[in-house]
Design a protein around this motif. Structure first.
Motif, PDB file in Angstrom:
ATOM      1  N   ALA A   1       0.726  -1.464   0.037  1.00 16.48           N
ATOM      2  CA  ALA A   1      -0.026  -0.009  -0.044  1.00 16.48           C
ATOM      3  C   ALA A   1       0.997   1.183  -0.091  1.00 16.48           C
ATOM      4  CB  ALA A   1      -0.914  -0.086   1.067  1.00 16.48           C
TER       5      ALA A   1
ATOM      6  N   GLN B   1      -2.437   5.132   2.819  1.00 13.75           N
ATOM      7  CA  GLN B   1      -2.053   4.437   1.598  1.00 13.75           C
ATOM      8  C   GLN B   1      -2.121   5.201   0.482  1.00 13.75           C
ATOM      9  OE1 GLN B   1      -5.389   1.361   1.607  1.00 13.75           O
ATOM     10  NE2 GLN B   1      -5.308   1.824  -0.748  1.00 13.75           N
ATOM     11  N   GLN B   2      -0.895   4.963  -0.625  1.00 18.10           N
ATOM     12  CA  GLN B   2      -0.834   6.115  -1.628  1.00 18.10           C
ATOM     13  C   GLN B   2      -1.783   5.818  -2.921  1.00 18.10           C
ATOM     14  OE1 GLN B   2       1.510   8.795  -0.982  1.00 18.10           O
ATOM     15  NE2 GLN B   2       1.402   7.664   1.094  1.00 18.10           N
ATOM     16  N   HIS B   3      -2.157   4.503  -3.176  1.00 19.19           N
ATOM     17  CA  HIS B   3      -3.019   4.488  -4.232  1.00 19.19           C
ATOM     18  C   HIS B   3      -4.033   3.286  -3.940  1.00 19.19           C
ATOM     19  CE1 HIS B   3      -0.178   0.815  -4.562  1.00 19.19           C
ATOM     20  NE2 HIS B   3       0.856   1.647  -4.430  1.00 19.19           N
ATOM     21  N   GLY B   4      -4.928   2.965  -4.818  1.00 20.60           N
ATOM     22  CA  GLY B   4      -5.832   1.857  -4.564  1.00 20.60           C
ATOM     23  C   GLY B   4      -7.193   2.643  -4.650  1.00 20.60           C
TER      24      GLY B   4
ATOM     25  N   ARG C   1      -8.699   3.703  -1.166  1.00 16.63           N
ATOM     26  CA  ARG C   1      -7.925   4.611  -0.355  1.00 16.63           C
ATOM     27  C   ARG C   1      -8.939   5.649   0.430  1.00 16.63           C
ATOM     28  NH1 ARG C   1      -6.323   9.443  -0.206  1.00 16.63           N
ATOM     29  NH2 ARG C   1      -4.798  10.432  -0.825  1.00 16.63           N
TER      30      ARG C   1
ATOM     31  N   THR D   1     -11.206   0.165   6.354  1.00 19.63           N
ATOM     32  CA  THR D   1     -10.146   0.917   5.930  1.00 19.63           C
ATOM     33  C   THR D   1      -8.971   0.739   6.877  1.00 19.63           C
ATOM     34  OG1 THR D   1     -11.746   2.402   4.805  1.00 19.63           O
ATOM     35  CG2 THR D   1      -9.281   3.283   5.253  1.00 19.63           C
TER      36      THR D   1
ATOM     37  N   THR E   1     -10.249   8.564   5.310  1.00 20.49           N
ATOM     38  CA  THR E   1      -9.011   8.507   4.324  1.00 20.49           C
ATOM     39  C   THR E   1      -7.854   7.784   5.206  1.00 20.49           C
ATOM     40  OG1 THR E   1      -9.613  10.829   3.845  1.00 20.49           O
ATOM     41  CG2 THR E   1      -7.532  10.408   3.072  1.00 20.49           C
ATOM     42  N   SER E   2      -7.299   6.930   4.194  1.00 23.99           N
ATOM     43  CA  SER E   2      -5.933   6.205   4.419  1.00 23.99           C
ATOM     44  C   SER E   2      -4.736   6.775   4.233  1.00 23.99           C
ATOM     45  CB  SER E   2      -6.236   4.642   3.895  1.00 23.99           C
ATOM     46  OG  SER E   2      -5.025   4.113   4.047  1.00 23.99           O
TER      47      SER E   2
END
Length: 382
Positions: free
Chosen positions: A244, A321-324, A327, A373, A318-319
């Motif tokens: 992630a 993680q950079q992408h997905g 997110r 999340t 909001t997470s």
């Protein structure tokens, strides 16, 4: 020297085996229809929970807490069971694909077209679903919307096929077909043997895969890509922290932001100093596996109340993680205000590990795993 060119003459295959008949097709079709019906209903439930229509966006039910686990487990189990049923169904009717002439009239052409759509959509739904269980996506399109859309095509073509074939289905539905439709008595033992073998195949693929969601059968979980007990702290992981894009620096600098009429921030130590609650809830993923665990953390509704959030507000999560695709997740107030919904800091009596969402993650009842999340950095009351 003289050469002569001879082109092969195309011949239609001939079928000499018994049981390529309406009685066998109907007997198998009843079982296949039941499996597909369960698959379609539970698939619709899963899609609504993941991508709710606007009218339900803030009113999805958070109870029963185990609801999504059961519906998605049934969805996967019925889909896997339908694979041998579909193959035997096609075996019983495939001589009809080679009848001559191929098209006798406009209605006959439309019937054959509907059958082609039915077969193509059924094969696509079942085998793409199998690849999704294994998390292998060898196609350029997004699985969820295409799988959902083709499911409606399958439903329509199946209903049309049943309407067109209703006289034959009705005639062969009972154990003994009436009047001139009676089939040779010598076929009965072969048909019973075929159905017994088919039942054995369905039972085998079900028992060796259903343990990924029915944990008492986990010891028989030989063919499923997930085992419910395998993973850090006894819980499987779909996406790791490294996958992630979670960095050590991001974790060191982590703060939880809660936005509302009275926005504020909390450090991990401040979160741990708040009243802690423990709940036992399952993680249930769209791939079909599920496992219950003990989660410890702060109730989301307590965090929202401190920010002055209205009772009926949607909550955007909001997470880090950079992408997905997940997110950012929006949670209905029915989940956010449920006393079982936590911002979890611990798992099974220990600190939440990075692959399970450290420093904090959402855990809520009756919720798909992709919406639980991980690595939460912000809660916003909308």
């Amino acid at each position: 020297m003289r050469f002569s060119w001879r082109f092969p003459v195309l011949k239609y295959p001939s079928f000499t085996g018994r049981l390529h008949d309406a009685r066998t097709a109907t007997a198998v079709g009843r079982l296949l229809g039941a499996a597909i019906a369960v698959c379609l209903v539970t698939g619709l439930i899963s899609h609504v929970l993941q991508h709710p229509p606007a009218v339900l966006a803030n009113d999805l039910p958070s109870r029963p807490a185990w609801g999504y686990r059961v519906s998605q487990g049934l969805h996967t189990a019925s889909g896997i069971a339908a694979v041998p049923l579909l193959l035997v169904k096609l075996w019983s009717v495939y001589p009809r694909l080679f009848v001559r002439p191929p098209v006798r009239s406009v209605p006959h052409a439309l019937e054959r077209l509907s059958v082609a759509v039915l077969v193509a959509t059924a094969l696509f739904e079942l085998f793409s679903g199998l690849l999704n269980i294994a998390q292998w996506y060898p196609w350029p399109f997004s699985f969820v919307p295409v799988h959902f859309a083709v499911g409606w095509l399958l439903t329509g073509s199946l209903l049309l096929h049943m309407a067109v074939k209703y006289p034959q289905i009705a005639a062969h539905w009972r154990r003994r077909s009436p009047g001139t439709l009676a089939l040779p008595a010598e076929d009965a033992p072969d048909r019973r043997a075929l159905l017994a073998a088919l039942g054995g195949a369905v039972g085998a693929v079900t028992l060796t895969t259903v343990g990924q969601s029915v944990t008492p059968l986990a010891g028989l979980d030989l063919l499923a890509p997930r085992h419910p007990g395998h993973g850090e702290q006894g819980l499987p992981v779909n996406r790791t922290a490294a996958g992630a894009g979670i960095t050590e620096r991001a974790l060191r600098e982590w703060r939880l932001s809660i936005d509302g009429p009275r926005p504020y921030q909390l450090t991990l130590d401040e979160l741990r100093a708040m009243p802690q609650h423990e709940v036992t809830l399952p993680i249930a993923c769209v791939e079909g596996w599920s496992k219950s665990a003990r989660w410890t953390g702060v109730r989301v509704r307590d965090l929202l109340d401190r920010a002055g959030a209205p009772e009926g507000a949607l909550v955007r999560v909001t997470s880090l993680q950079q992408h997905g695709a997940y997110r950012v997740m929006v949670m209905p107030h029915t989940y956010a205000r449920d006393p079982l919904t936590l911002l979890a800091l611990g798992l099974n009596g220990r600190v939440l590990p990075p692959d399970h969402g450290f420093p904090a993650r959402i855990i809520a009842p009756n919720r798909p795993g992709v919406l639980q999340t991980k690595w939460v950095s912000r809660l916003e009351a909308l």
